[in-house]
Enzyme design. Structure first.
Site, PDB file in Angstrom:
ATOM      1  N   ASN B 408       0.811  -1.201   0.000  1.00 29.61           N
ATOM      2  CA  ASN B 408       0.000   0.000   0.000  1.00 29.61           C
ATOM      3  C   ASN B 408       0.852   1.261   0.000  1.00 29.61           C
ATOM      4  OD1 ASN B 408      -1.846   2.016   0.366  1.00 29.61           O
ATOM      5  ND2 ASN B 408      -3.020   0.958   1.941  1.00 29.61           N
ATOM      6  N   ASP B 409       1.486   1.546   1.115  1.00 26.84           N
ATOM      7  CA  ASP B 409       2.212   2.810   1.222  1.00 26.84           C
ATOM      8  C   ASP B 409       3.357   2.919   0.217  1.00 26.84           C
ATOM      9  OD1 ASP B 409       0.552   3.570   3.308  1.00 26.84           O
ATOM     10  OD2 ASP B 409       1.779   2.529   4.786  1.00 26.84           O
ATOM     11  N   VAL B 410       3.943   1.782  -0.163  1.00 30.64           N
ATOM     12  CA  VAL B 410       5.093   1.842  -1.068  1.00 30.64           C
ATOM     13  C   VAL B 410       4.689   2.123  -2.514  1.00 30.64           C
ATOM     14  CG1 VAL B 410       6.555   0.382   0.351  1.00 30.64           C
ATOM     15  CG2 VAL B 410       5.137  -0.660  -1.409  1.00 30.64           C
TER      16      VAL B 410
END
Lengths: 99, 483
Positions: B408-410
């Protein structure tokens, strides 16, 4: 203060040199190896086991506090050393297999 | 003579630690480095058991206890390390690290009791009440340092362990940083009081320090988000290193000092390198600012977000079967679902259809740097298929389908174009460059950084909800049925 440095000078030399060696040695590690390296370093600080062995081995008969705590320290220290090296080896084994 | 051999043992061990650590930082020699350090450790341990003499020339006794301890620790350690699942590796490291910290703290407690006993004997023999008449302040200082650092490392590692396996949730309260700072001040204040004022009753102060250090260790790690645990573990790792070095000072033992400080320094640098890979400062991680500022960023992104679209399994299967190039972006979701084998299966089936399949690995995907590499390697994914972030970013433009598996965040474009976002500036995998992006997630819940991902709302993105393993198995069946 000066006297203190005089008596402990060997130790102080080791500390300073090891700080630089520690930084130098892992300076350019690829990020893929961060985890195994951390795990390997984790196993190496398990050298504290030596202190635990000395504590245990010097505990006088009848000094149950020292015996129990020392024994616990030996067990925990061994967990750190053995577990640390085995986990690291397992991680690195994964890397090896790909070739 | 025996002592000289012991010195030699320690010298050999120290050298193996340094060389081992050096070898560990290169892929080709890493495994040998680990074995070398382990061999050095064995020499040091055996040497200590059989050759150690104290300053009066007495050897060690209690051999039964020592060997029993080594045996129990060795067996449990080996079994735990062998049995643990690849996904649980980070927790395991944290757990072992905590054991080391506890070991250092226990040594300090026993040594302190020796001091108190010595003082009692001194009083009984008619000595003055001055505590430091019989011992040197340096010894007490080192004991206290080893105790404080070891206890913090132990408590902190246990919390980090609990957080990684999901038993402990992030807990933070208003003013926690203030409380933490007061705690650490109190700990060092008490330690300084013991050292300088040397009160007649030392024991209550000493145990107060033990308790406070443990509490501090818990509070220190509690508010830090689960995604930052690797950094915390690495930091606690270097703490334990320093605690071990304190033992080296105490026993005038060079190998403990060498190993401890070496790990302390290398661990600190490694911590900083990990932070750099996430483009954040260590302070930022420790203050847990993700939790604080994320709410604002999340709200803004949600407002601009709007709608997302789902993709059916058969559509996803079709798109992937007829693609030329598919890029898989694995994340923690893949690790949690243990879907690495199915993932490899999918890769083989697609390859058989002539699709070029590669993996894009973000350096901090998962819960530890290198987590994804280890995981995919376990499933026999070939090394050449794993692309590092820079290579992958060059290839996304020519990629037909990107399959994001529990990451997700990456892959959050906010890191590139939203200066208000808490992850702004973190290098990401630019998957939005590809023609189609399929995101597999369990739900629309934000990732560990607690922020919305604009990627999910973009026209080229479609969502495939479900547990990664289940979704991949279904997808695989669909693709096979296409023929």
């Amino acid at each position: 203060m000066l006297e203190w440095i005089q008596t402990h000078q060997q130790m102080i030399y080791i500390v300073i040199l090891m700080i630089f060696v520690g930084i130098e040695v892992i300076g350019r590690v690829p990020s893929v190896l961060h985890t195994p390296l951390m795990s390997g370093a984790n196993a190496i600080h398990g050298v504290v086991i030596i202190g635990a062995i000395i504590v245990m081995g010097q505990a006088e008969d009848g000094n149950y506090l020292a015996i129990i705590l020392g024994f616990l320290a030996v067990v925990l220290g061994t967990l750190n050393v053995v577990g640390g090296f085995v986990v690291t080896d397992r991680m690195l084994e994964m890397f090896k297999k790909k070739k | 003579m025996e002592l000289n051999i012991l010195t030699l043992c320690y010298l050999i061990a120290s050298v193996t630690f340094i060389v081992g650590l050096k070898m560990l930082s290169h892929p080709a020699s890493a495994r040998k480095g680990n074995l070398l350090a382990a061999a050095g450790m064995t020499i040091a341990i055996l040497g200590t058991i059989f050759l150690y003499k104290d300053s009066e020339g007495n050897g060690l006794h209690n051999y039964a206890w020592i060997f029993a301890g080594l045996l129990i620790g060795g067996v449990i350690g080996t079994l735990a390390a062998k049995k643990v699942k690849m996904t649980a590796m980070p927790e395991m490291v944290s757990l072992f690290n905590g054991m080391g910290g506890a070991c250092a703290a226990l040594i300090s407690i026993v040594e302190f009791n020796h001091l108190v006993k010595g003082y009692g004997a001194h009083l009984a023999a008619g000595g003055g009440p001055e505590f430091f008449a019989v011992l040197d302040k340096t010894t007490l200082l080192i004991i206290l340092l080893g105790l404080i650092i070891g206890s913090i490392s132990f408590a902190g590692s246990m919390i980090a362990w609990g957080k990684l396996n999901g038993r402990i949730k992030d807990i933070s309260f208003k003013g926690q940083h203030l409380v933490n700072n007061l705690l650490i001040l109190l700990i060092f204040g008490l330690a300084a009081y013991l050292l300088i004022a040397s009160p007649a009753q030392t024991v209550p102060f000493f145990y107060a320090i033990v308790v406070l250090s443990l509490v501090y260790g818990i509070f220190f790690v509690m508010p830090i988000g689960g995604a930052d645990m690797p950094v915390v573990i690495s930091l606690l790792n270097s703490f334990t290193g320093v605690a071990a070095a304190c033992g080296g000072f105490l026993y005038d033992n060079k190998v403990m000092l060498t190993g401890g400080i070496l790990v302390g320094a290398a661990g600190t640098l490694l911590t900083i390198l990990m932070c750099k890979a996430m483009n954040r400062s260590l302070m930022n991680v420790l203050l847990g600012s993700f939790g604080g500022s994320a709410a604002g960023g999340g709200a803004a992104a949600a407002a601009s977000g709007g709608t997302y679209k789902e993709i059916s399994l058969s559509d996803a299967a079709t798109v992937m079967s007829y693609a030329n190039k598919v890029m898989i972006v694995p994340g923690y979701g893949l690790a949690v679902a243990q879907a690495q084998h199915v993932c490899h299966e999918l890769e083989k089936v697609l390859e058989a259809k002539g699709v070029d399949v590669k993996y894009a690995i973000h350096p901090v995907a998962g819960r530890m740097p290198g987590h994804m590499n280890v995981l995919l390697a376990e499933a026999d994914v070939s090394y050449e298929k794993l692309l590092e972030m820079e290579q992958a970013n060059d290839e996304f433009k020519s990629t037909d389908v990107v399959l994001v598996l529990g990451a997700n965040d990456v892959v959050n474009p906010a890191a590139k174009n939203d200066p208000a976002s808490p992850i702004f500036g973190m290098p990401i995998l630019e998957v939005e460059e590809a023609k189609t992006v399929i995101v597999n997630k369990r739900s629309m819940k934000p990732g560990y950084a607690g922020i919305e991902n604009q990627l999910f709302f973009q026209p080229r993105t479609s969502m495939l909800f479900g547990d990664a393993k289940k979704a991949l198995q279904d997808l695989l069946a669909e693709i096979k049925s296409i023929g």
